[in-house]
Design a protein around this motif. Structure first.
Motif, mmCIF file in Angstrom:
data_model
loop_
_atom_site.group_PDB
_atom_site.id
_atom_site.type_symbol
_atom_site.label_atom_id
_atom_site.label_comp_id
_atom_site.label_asym_id
_atom_site.label_seq_id
_atom_site.Cartn_x
_atom_site.Cartn_y
_atom_site.Cartn_z
ATOM 1 N N LEU A 21 0.814 -1.215 0.000
ATOM 2 C CA LEU A 21 0.000 0.000 0.000
ATOM 3 C C LEU A 21 0.848 1.266 0.000
ATOM 4 C CD1 LEU A 21 -2.814 -0.929 2.546
ATOM 5 C CD2 LEU A 21 -3.060 -0.666 0.085
ATOM 6 N N SER A 22 2.021 1.208 0.629
ATOM 7 C CA SER A 22 2.875 2.398 0.712
ATOM 8 C C SER A 22 3.675 2.623 -0.556
ATOM 9 C CB SER A 22 3.834 2.287 1.904
ATOM 10 O OG SER A 22 4.745 1.205 1.721
ATOM 11 N N SER A 23 3.656 1.646 -1.440
ATOM 12 C CA SER A 23 4.420 1.761 -2.681
ATOM 13 C C SER A 23 3.760 2.761 -3.626
ATOM 14 C CB SER A 23 4.526 0.393 -3.361
ATOM 15 O OG SER A 23 5.111 0.523 -4.637
ATOM 16 N N SER A 24 4.579 3.504 -4.330
ATOM 17 C CA SER A 24 4.070 4.460 -5.327
ATOM 18 C C SER A 24 3.884 3.800 -6.682
ATOM 19 C CB SER A 24 5.039 5.646 -5.460
ATOM 20 O OG SER A 24 6.328 5.189 -5.870
ATOM 21 N N ARG A 25 4.182 2.479 -6.739
ATOM 22 C CA ARG A 25 4.148 1.795 -8.027
ATOM 23 C C ARG A 25 2.877 0.980 -8.224
ATOM 24 N NH1 ARG A 25 9.400 0.938 -6.197
ATOM 25 N NH2 ARG A 25 8.925 -1.192 -5.554
ATOM 26 N N ILE A 26 1.869 1.180 -7.369
ATOM 27 C CA ILE A 26 0.613 0.456 -7.540
ATOM 28 C C ILE A 26 -0.163 1.079 -8.699
ATOM 29 C CG2 ILE A 26 -1.579 -0.173 -6.479
ATOM 30 C CD1 ILE A 26 -0.257 -0.154 -3.803
ATOM 31 N N THR A 27 -0.355 0.335 -9.748
ATOM 32 C CA THR A 27 -1.122 0.800 -10.906
ATOM 33 C C THR A 27 -2.052 -0.305 -11.368
ATOM 34 O OG1 THR A 27 0.543 0.060 -12.496
ATOM 35 C CG2 THR A 27 0.787 2.304 -11.631
ATOM 36 N N SER A 28 -3.074 0.094 -12.112
ATOM 37 C CA SER A 28 -4.027 -0.879 -12.629
ATOM 38 C C SER A 28 -3.385 -1.819 -13.631
ATOM 39 C CB SER A 28 -5.209 -0.153 -13.278
ATOM 40 O OG SER A 28 -4.755 0.718 -14.300
ATOM 41 N N SER A 29 -2.308 -1.368 -14.265
ATOM 42 C CA SER A 29 -1.652 -2.216 -15.271
ATOM 43 C C SER A 29 -0.735 -3.260 -14.645
ATOM 44 C CB SER A 29 -0.843 -1.350 -16.248
ATOM 45 O OG SER A 29 0.136 -0.603 -15.546
ATOM 46 N N SER A 30 -0.243 -2.992 -13.425
ATOM 47 C CA SER A 30 0.716 -3.903 -12.799
ATOM 48 C C SER A 30 0.053 -4.965 -11.930
ATOM 49 C CB SER A 30 1.726 -3.111 -11.959
ATOM 50 O OG SER A 30 1.067 -2.427 -10.915
ATOM 51 N N LEU A 31 -1.243 -4.787 -11.610
ATOM 52 C CA LEU A 31 -1.932 -5.724 -10.731
ATOM 53 C C LEU A 31 -3.212 -6.217 -11.386
ATOM 54 C CD1 LEU A 31 -1.594 -3.743 -7.380
ATOM 55 C CD2 LEU A 31 -0.247 -5.727 -8.059
ATOM 56 N N SER A 32 -3.612 -7.399 -10.981
ATOM 57 C CA SER A 32 -4.859 -7.967 -11.496
ATOM 58 C C SER A 32 -6.053 -7.239 -10.893
ATOM 59 C CB SER A 32 -4.935 -9.453 -11.154
ATOM 60 O OG SER A 32 -5.061 -9.622 -9.750
ATOM 61 N N CYS A 33 -7.209 -7.427 -11.512
ATOM 62 C CA CYS A 33 -8.431 -6.808 -11.003
ATOM 63 C C CYS A 33 -8.737 -7.280 -9.586
ATOM 64 C CB CYS A 33 -9.603 -7.131 -11.926
ATOM 65 S SG CYS A 33 -9.508 -6.339 -13.541
ATOM 66 N N GLN A 179 5.925 4.103 6.787
ATOM 67 C CA GLN A 179 5.179 3.482 5.700
ATOM 68 C C GLN A 179 3.674 3.702 5.861
ATOM 69 O OE1 GLN A 179 6.490 -0.249 3.827
ATOM 70 N NE2 GLN A 179 7.902 -0.479 5.544
ATOM 71 N N LEU A 180 3.178 3.663 7.101
ATOM 72 C CA LEU A 180 1.756 3.937 7.312
ATOM 73 C C LEU A 180 1.437 5.391 6.963
ATOM 74 C CD1 LEU A 180 -0.980 2.853 8.192
ATOM 75 C CD2 LEU A 180 -0.429 3.548 10.530
ATOM 76 N N ALA A 181 2.364 6.302 7.265
ATOM 77 C CA ALA A 181 2.167 7.708 6.890
ATOM 78 C C ALA A 181 2.052 7.842 5.376
ATOM 79 C CB ALA A 181 3.312 8.561 7.425
ATOM 80 N N GLN A 182 2.877 7.099 4.632
ATOM 81 C CA GLN A 182 2.787 7.125 3.173
ATOM 82 C C GLN A 182 1.437 6.585 2.700
ATOM 83 O OE1 GLN A 182 6.510 4.878 2.399
ATOM 84 N NE2 GLN A 182 7.118 6.638 1.149
ATOM 85 N N VAL A 183 0.963 5.518 3.339
ATOM 86 C CA VAL A 183 -0.350 4.965 2.994
ATOM 87 C C VAL A 183 -1.431 6.027 3.206
ATOM 88 C CG1 VAL A 183 -2.096 3.255 3.626
ATOM 89 C CG2 VAL A 183 0.316 2.589 3.499
ATOM 90 N N CYS A 184 -1.394 6.686 4.360
ATOM 91 C CA CYS A 184 -2.403 7.713 4.658
ATOM 92 C C CYS A 184 -2.307 8.878 3.676
ATOM 93 C CB CYS A 184 -2.241 8.202 6.089
ATOM 94 S SG CYS A 184 -2.643 6.962 7.340
ATOM 95 N N ASP A 185 -1.088 9.284 3.333
ATOM 96 C CA ASP A 185 -0.923 10.349 2.345
ATOM 97 C C ASP A 185 -1.557 9.962 1.017
ATOM 98 O OD1 ASP A 185 0.396 12.204 3.946
ATOM 99 O OD2 ASP A 185 2.393 11.454 3.454
ATOM 100 N N ASN A 186 -1.338 8.720 0.608
ATOM 101 C CA ASN A 186 -1.921 8.256 -0.655
ATOM 102 C C ASN A 186 -3.444 8.284 -0.616
ATOM 103 O OD1 ASN A 186 0.636 7.762 -1.683
ATOM 104 N ND2 ASN A 186 0.619 5.582 -1.152
ATOM 105 N N LEU A 187 -4.017 7.986 0.572
ATOM 106 C CA LEU A 187 -5.468 7.879 0.677
ATOM 107 C C LEU A 187 -6.155 9.227 0.865
ATOM 108 C CD1 LEU A 187 -5.714 4.698 2.938
ATOM 109 C CD2 LEU A 187 -6.081 4.845 0.467
ATOM 110 N N ILE A 188 -5.499 10.155 1.571
ATOM 111 C CA ILE A 188 -6.141 11.449 1.826
ATOM 112 C C ILE A 188 -5.639 12.537 0.890
ATOM 113 C CG2 ILE A 188 -6.504 10.851 4.245
ATOM 114 C CD1 ILE A 188 -4.222 12.624 5.034
#
Length: 487
Positions: A21-33, A179-188
């Motif tokens: 979740l903290s990774s900046s590389r999460i994309t729809s193309s890199s992961l399955s539905c 890492q949790l702070a990065q997750v929260c930043d991504n979400l908010i």
């Protein structure tokens, strides 16, 4: 309606999912539905746990290597706490630890040993710590050398290892919070939380021993012996143990556990006094009063970004004839004694967590920097007065913004000037106007809130984090502070 005290199991987030979740590389193309749906589900759970409608904390599980470090570090908290004054001062100096409580107070409920942790210590630690270089043999050797007598003195190899374990576990917990702070930043949205932690570059680690009643008796007895007030006292050696059986009787013991409460002796229980809340998820008034009145740590908010805690270790002494003989034990009530106040539902939550998990709480700075999208946690640590020999050990890391970071005034505080009633109901649980008239069942809750200085009185426009932390400490513990007279 009675205020409830309920055993609560927080959201458990696996370490592997935290990393993902903290990774900046999460994309729809890199992961399955399916994987994207799973991530969305987990993300929603994180925000529900840490957001305004949640408890303000979650647990991280499956952290590599860290549980073993926890098991080695936590028992040493009690050992440090019960050392003689001179020996402890020398050990702390050699290890590089300080203390932020008065160690001369023999009635103290807590002993705390602190160290400043810095991100650059990662590289230094790899070169000096055997834990980074197949050092399991060193740990096992240390454990084999421990005997009953060993717990009364710190050996040189122990001092080196405790310093290294303290830093390694502390840095691991810093990384969990970041890492949790990065997750929260991504979400908010934005990068405020993670960047603030990075800009600070440091955190405070605290190894904490919560004293049993017996611990305080041992401290007082040892203090008498060192002052020579007990006739024919045996000389203090590494092989001596304190024998209280001939000098103290617990049969008629009443020891203060908090500013206004007495602890009944373990040998004076009636059927009513033996009432316990284990295996009961919802408790009534009697149990609720126990949790509020008998506290190892008073109710408060942490003022940093995140507080990362190990799940506590409980220890019980073998008996008065052998004070340094003690053993690990499970929680009598099957929870951690960490208590949260849930303002949304007007109840107390008693946190239950697996022994090898790490708990992360939201602090006031995260609440402020997120403009209320994260909710800080009002909490305390309850004390089970029924068991006099039970102590609690934990390790805590406090993540913060840079000292010179100017904190914004969140919109809910500014809106309070216009809509005071709405503000009281939703944004500052430290004020109890919304609870007035709710009946006698909320009397204890109101008393708790009276000891919490409201955020609006501690945060002013243009304040840096350093100024905010000083003002917060002053209003809690300074002269005339809301908790200045409490242990």
């Amino acid at each position: 309606m009675e205020t409830q005290a309920e055993v609560f199991e927080p959201l458990e987030l696996r370490y592997s999912d935290l990393v993902l979740l903290s990774s900046s590389r999460i994309t729809s193309s890199s992961l399955s539905c399916e994987e994207l749906e799973r991530i969305e589900f987990i993300s929603g759970g994180v925000m529900r746990a840490l957001g305004p409608s949640g408890p303000g904390l979650l647990a991280i599980t499956g952290v590599p290597k860290a549980p073993a470090l926890r098991r080695d570090l936590l028992p040493l908290a009690r050992k440090l706490a019960l050392l003689g004054q001179k020996e402890r001062a020398q050990v702390l100096k050699d290890i590089g630890l300080g203390s932020d409580v008065s160690m001369r107070n023999l009635d103290r409920a807590v002993s705390s040993f602190a160290m400043q942790l810095k991100y650059e210590q990662f590289s230094d630690l790899e070169s000096v710590s055997p834990l980074f270089n197949n050092g399991q043999e060193d740990i096992e050797d240390m454990q084999k050398r421990r005997s009953v007598d060993d717990w009364q003195v710190f050996h040189g190899h122990e001092q080196q290892l405790i310093g290294n374990i303290f830093r390694e576990l502390g840095l691991c917990m810093m990384d969990l919070g970041f890492q949790l702070a990065q997750v929260c930043d991504n979400l908010i949205g934005g990068k405020e939380l993670g960047q603030s932690i990075l800009d600070a570059g440091l955190a405070k680690g605290r190894l904490i021993h919560y004293h049993s009643v017996l611990d305080n008796l041992l401290l007082k007895e040892e203090n008498k012996r060192t002052k020579g007030s007990i006739s024919k006292a045996r000389p203090t050696t590494t092989s001596s143990v304190i024998n209280l059986s001939n000098t103290l009787s617990l049969t008629n013991l009443h020891v203060s556990a908090s500013s206004d409460n007495k602890v009944l002796s373990n040998f004076m229980k009636s059927e009513d006094e033996q009432f316990f809340c284990s295996k009961i998820s919802t408790t009534g008034v009697s149990c609720r009063r126990k949790y509020f009145s008998n506290l190892w740590q008073q109710w408060h908010y942490d003022y940093g970004i995140f507080t990362v805690l190990t799940s506590p270790l409980f220890m019980s002494s073998c008996g008065l004839n052998d004070s340094f003989c003690f053993k690990d034990c499970s929680s009598p009530d099957e929870h951690t004694y960490l208590q949260l106040y849930d303002s949304n539902n007007d109840r107390v939550l008693l946190v239950k967590a697996s022994p090898e998990s790490f708990i992360i709480q939201v602090g006031e700075s995260a609440d402020i920097l997120s403009n209320g999208k994260l909710r800080s946690t009002l909490h305390s640590v309850g004390r089970p007065s029924e068991i006099e020999s039970l102590s609690r050990e934990t390790f805590v890391v406090f993540l913060q913004p840079p000292w010179n970071k100017v904190l914004p005034i969140p919109s809910y505080l500014m809106d309070a000037e216009v809509k005071d009633e709405e503000y009281l109901a939703s944004n500052d649980a430290c004020l109890v106007g919304h609870m007035v008239g709710s009946g006698d069942s909320n009397h204890i809750v109101q008393e708790i809130f009276k000891s919490i200085p409201p955020l609006s009185s501690r945060l002013r426009p243009g304040m840096t984090f350093a100024e905010f932390s000083r003002e917060t400490t002053k209003q809690y513990y300074g002269g005339g502070g809301t908790q200045s007279g409490r242990q």
